[in-house]
Structures are given as structure tokens and as C-alpha cells.
Scaffold this motif. Structure first.
Motif, PDB file in Angstrom:
ATOM      1  N   GLU A  60       0.835  -1.204   0.000  1.00 16.62           N
ATOM      2  CA  GLU A  60       0.000   0.000   0.000  1.00 16.62           C
ATOM      3  C   GLU A  60       0.871   1.257   0.000  1.00 16.62           C
ATOM      4  O   GLU A  60       0.594   2.216  -0.721  1.00 16.62           O
ATOM      5  CB  GLU A  60      -0.923   0.020   1.219  1.00 16.62           C
ATOM      6  CG  GLU A  60      -1.798   1.252   1.277  1.00 16.62           C
ATOM      7  CD  GLU A  60      -2.634   1.337   2.545  1.00 16.62           C
ATOM      8  OE1 GLU A  60      -3.171   2.438   2.790  1.00 16.62           O
ATOM      9  OE2 GLU A  60      -2.749   0.342   3.283  1.00 16.62           O
ATOM     10  N   ALA A  61       1.941   1.237   0.780  1.00 12.57           N
ATOM     11  CA  ALA A  61       2.823   2.402   0.868  1.00 12.57           C
ATOM     12  C   ALA A  61       3.523   2.671  -0.461  1.00 12.57           C
ATOM     13  O   ALA A  61       3.631   3.824  -0.884  1.00 12.57           O
ATOM     14  CB  ALA A  61       3.843   2.213   1.986  1.00 12.57           C
ATOM     15  N   ARG A  62       3.985   1.625  -1.133  1.00 15.99           N
ATOM     16  CA  ARG A  62       4.670   1.877  -2.401  1.00 15.99           C
ATOM     17  C   ARG A  62       3.696   2.371  -3.458  1.00 15.99           C
ATOM     18  O   ARG A  62       4.044   3.217  -4.270  1.00 15.99           O
ATOM     19  CB  ARG A  62       5.468   0.668  -2.866  1.00 15.99           C
ATOM     20  CG  ARG A  62       4.681  -0.505  -3.369  1.00 15.99           C
ATOM     21  CD  ARG A  62       5.614  -1.595  -3.863  1.00 15.99           C
ATOM     22  NE  ARG A  62       4.927  -2.871  -3.980  1.00 15.99           N
ATOM     23  CZ  ARG A  62       5.503  -3.970  -4.397  1.00 15.99           C
ATOM     24  NH1 ARG A  62       6.778  -3.960  -4.730  1.00 15.99           N
ATOM     25  NH2 ARG A  62       4.831  -5.085  -4.477  1.00 15.99           N
ATOM     26  N   ARG A  63       2.447   1.883  -3.439  1.00 19.24           N
ATOM     27  CA  ARG A  63       1.448   2.383  -4.382  1.00 19.24           C
ATOM     28  C   ARG A  63       1.076   3.833  -4.071  1.00 19.24           C
ATOM     29  O   ARG A  63       0.921   4.646  -4.979  1.00 19.24           O
ATOM     30  CB  ARG A  63       0.219   1.480  -4.394  1.00 19.24           C
ATOM     31  CG  ARG A  63       0.475   0.169  -5.158  1.00 19.24           C
ATOM     32  CD  ARG A  63      -0.740  -0.728  -5.266  1.00 19.24           C
ATOM     33  NE  ARG A  63      -0.903  -1.461  -4.011  1.00 19.24           N
ATOM     34  CZ  ARG A  63      -1.938  -1.344  -3.187  1.00 19.24           C
ATOM     35  NH1 ARG A  63      -2.938  -0.548  -3.469  1.00 19.24           N
ATOM     36  NH2 ARG A  63      -2.003  -2.039  -2.080  1.00 19.24           N
ATOM     37  N   ALA A  64       0.963   4.158  -2.783  1.00 14.42           N
ATOM     38  CA  ALA A  64       0.651   5.536  -2.382  1.00 14.42           C
ATOM     39  C   ALA A  64       1.788   6.468  -2.784  1.00 14.42           C
ATOM     40  O   ALA A  64       1.552   7.553  -3.330  1.00 14.42           O
ATOM     41  CB  ALA A  64       0.408   5.606  -0.874  1.00 14.42           C
ATOM     42  N   PHE A  65       3.017   6.046  -2.519  1.00 12.85           N
ATOM     43  CA  PHE A  65       4.156   6.881  -2.895  1.00 12.85           C
ATOM     44  C   PHE A  65       4.184   7.094  -4.400  1.00 12.85           C
ATOM     45  O   PHE A  65       4.413   8.211  -4.882  1.00 12.85           O
ATOM     46  CB  PHE A  65       5.484   6.298  -2.412  1.00 12.85           C
ATOM     47  CG  PHE A  65       6.634   7.188  -2.763  1.00 12.85           C
ATOM     48  CD1 PHE A  65       6.928   8.289  -1.972  1.00 12.85           C
ATOM     49  CD2 PHE A  65       7.378   6.980  -3.913  1.00 12.85           C
ATOM     50  CE1 PHE A  65       7.955   9.161  -2.325  1.00 12.85           C
ATOM     51  CE2 PHE A  65       8.398   7.843  -4.272  1.00 12.85           C
ATOM     52  CZ  PHE A  65       8.691   8.935  -3.469  1.00 12.85           C
ATOM     53  N   ALA A  66       3.952   6.037  -5.153  1.00 16.72           N
ATOM     54  CA  ALA A  66       3.969   6.147  -6.615  1.00 16.72           C
ATOM     55  C   ALA A  66       2.937   7.166  -7.089  1.00 16.72           C
ATOM     56  O   ALA A  66       3.236   8.020  -7.930  1.00 16.72           O
ATOM     57  CB  ALA A  66       3.709   4.783  -7.249  1.00 16.72           C
ATOM     58  N   ALA A  67       1.747   7.095  -6.553  1.00 18.85           N
ATOM     59  CA  ALA A  67       0.682   8.008  -6.966  1.00 18.85           C
ATOM     60  C   ALA A  67       1.057   9.458  -6.674  1.00 18.85           C
ATOM     61  O   ALA A  67       0.960  10.328  -7.552  1.00 18.85           O
ATOM     62  CB  ALA A  67      -0.623   7.642  -6.266  1.00 18.85           C
ATOM     63  N   VAL A  68       1.504   9.719  -5.460  1.00 12.55           N
ATOM     64  CA  VAL A  68       1.827  11.095  -5.071  1.00 12.55           C
ATOM     65  C   VAL A  68       3.050  11.603  -5.834  1.00 12.55           C
ATOM     66  O   VAL A  68       3.068  12.736  -6.319  1.00 12.55           O
ATOM     67  CB  VAL A  68       2.035  11.197  -3.543  1.00 12.55           C
ATOM     68  CG1 VAL A  68       2.523  12.567  -3.148  1.00 12.55           C
ATOM     69  CG2 VAL A  68       0.737  10.890  -2.815  1.00 12.55           C
ATOM     70  N   HIS A  69       4.071  10.778  -5.952  1.00 15.96           N
ATOM     71  CA  HIS A  69       5.294  11.188  -6.634  1.00 15.96           C
ATOM     72  C   HIS A  69       5.021  11.544  -8.096  1.00 15.96           C
ATOM     73  O   HIS A  69       5.468  12.582  -8.587  1.00 15.96           O
ATOM     74  CB  HIS A  69       6.342  10.077  -6.533  1.00 15.96           C
ATOM     75  CG  HIS A  69       7.653  10.433  -7.152  1.00 15.96           C
ATOM     76  ND1 HIS A  69       7.948  10.140  -8.462  1.00 15.96           N
ATOM     77  CD2 HIS A  69       8.735  11.062  -6.650  1.00 15.96           C
ATOM     78  CE1 HIS A  69       9.168  10.571  -8.734  1.00 15.96           C
ATOM     79  NE2 HIS A  69       9.666  11.145  -7.656  1.00 15.96           N
ATOM     80  N   VAL A  70       4.291  10.699  -8.781  1.00 15.66           N
ATOM     81  CA  VAL A  70       4.024  10.938 -10.200  1.00 15.66           C
ATOM     82  C   VAL A  70       3.112  12.153 -10.372  1.00 15.66           C
ATOM     83  O   VAL A  70       3.391  13.033 -11.195  1.00 15.66           O
ATOM     84  CB  VAL A  70       3.443   9.681 -10.883  1.00 15.66           C
ATOM     85  CG1 VAL A  70       2.939   9.996 -12.284  1.00 15.66           C
ATOM     86  CG2 VAL A  70       4.494   8.572 -10.919  1.00 15.66           C
ATOM     87  N   ALA A  71       2.035  12.230  -9.612  1.00 10.04           N
ATOM     88  CA  ALA A  71       1.113  13.366  -9.740  1.00 10.04           C
ATOM     89  C   ALA A  71       1.847  14.676  -9.458  1.00 10.04           C
ATOM     90  O   ALA A  71       1.692  15.663 -10.189  1.00 10.04           O
ATOM     91  CB  ALA A  71      -0.071  13.201  -8.783  1.00 10.04           C
TER      92      ALA A  71
END
Length: 179
Positions: free
Chosen positions: A39-50
Motif C-alpha cells: 500500500e505504501a509503495r502504491r501511495a508513494f507512486a501516486a503522489v510522486h508521479v502526480a
């Protein structure tokens, strides 16, 4: 659930710095393993890319025009560091398990790249922007950046296939080596 933040307005410098602190919190949780790492890596990916896509599309061009100390070099360097972060992020996203030495090493590399970028961007781009760009412009830009960031989050921009596309595009644009 990890809070991705969905600001709607504010000074763009403050909003970006708030996201930087969010990056650090999510990465710390990812390193410590005190949350669901997937969940943390998916959350980080979303925020980082956006964050980085909205920044490159909307913020960097305006700051380059309005801030004397933010030139082409700073903007290109920021874009290169976003690309390096996306490349390291892709490695983390592509790993199957989250409790392996390989995963730990990939998260360490991602954390180090992100920490370096945040410090450099805050010093060479955001600091000058706060003093050289009018508050009204920073607020208008903040609303635009926040709206674009939210739009990208709603489009699942952190999906592994999208991150892979961003990395491939960065290679074509010369921001990454073809390792």
C-alpha cells in the motif's frame, strides 16, 4: 489508508513543500515496514508521479520565466531528477515481494534519490521562487498545480504501466541513460 493529500489552493511553494514532507513520511513508513508496504509503495507512486508531472507541466515553466535565479539549468536538472526518481520507483513497483533484501535495497536507492532531489529543489528552485515570484502568481499557480495533481491522482497515475511509460519517455528525451 495513507493520506495522499488533495489540496485545492494555496501558495504553490507551500503546497510543493507539503508534498515533499508527505514523500518523506511515506518513504519512512516504507523503510520501517510499520504499514502495509505494498500500500505504501502504491501511495508513494501516486503522489510522486502526480506531483512531478504537475510540477513539470505547470510550475517549472512559470518559475523559469518569473524567477531570475531559476534558469534552464535548474529546470532541466529537476526534470532529470524526477526521471531518476521514476526509474527507481519503477524498480520498487516491479518487485514481487516487499520483505526481501532486494526490495530493501530498491527502497534505499529510491529514498536516497528523493532526499537529494527534495533538498536541491528546495534550495535552487523553491527558495528563489518564494522571494522572486509575486504572492498572487504563486497562489494562482498553486490552485492550478493542485487541480492538475488531483486530476492525475484520479487517473491512477502511479500505476506501474504509467510509471514505465514515463521512464521510457524520459529515456527518449535524454533525461536517463539506457542502463
Amino acid at each position: 489508508m495513507i493520506d495522499l493529500g488533495r489540496p485545492t489552493h494555496g501558495d504553490v511553494v507551500d503546497l510543493i513543500i507539503d508534498d515533499h514532507r508527505r514523500f518523506e513520511e511515506i518513504l519512512r513508513a516504507l523503510r520501517m515496514g510499520d504499514v502495509d508496504r505494498d500500500e505504501a509503495r502504491r501511495a508513494f507512486a501516486a503522489v510522486h508521479v502526480a506531483h512531478s508531472v504537475a510540477e513539470e507541466e505547470l510550475v517549472y515553466p512559470v518559475l523559469r520565466r518569473k524567477a531570475d535565479d531559476v534558469g534552464q539549468h535548474e529546470v532541466e536538472h529537476g526534470e532529470e531528477e524526477h526521471a531518476e526518481g521514476n526509474q527507481a520507483l519503477l524498480r520498487v513497483l516491479e518487485l514481487k515481494g516487499t520483505d526481501t533484501p532486494t526490495f530493501v535495497e530498491a527502497v534505499e536507492k529510491l529514498s536516497n534519490l528523493v532526499a537529494h532531489h527534495l533538498a536541491e529543489e528546495e534550495l535552487s528552485i523553491l527558495g528563489p521562487a518564494r522571494t522572486e515570484v509575486a504572492e498572487r502568481t504563486r497562489r494562482e499557480l498553486g490552485a492550478k498545480w493542485a487541480a492538475r495533481r488531483t486530476e492525475l491522482l484520479d487517473q491512477d497515475c502511479g500505476d506501474v504501466d504509467n510509471v514505465r511509460r514515463l521512464v521510457d519517455q524520459a529515456k527518449r528525451d535524454g533525461h536517463l541513460d539506457d542502463e
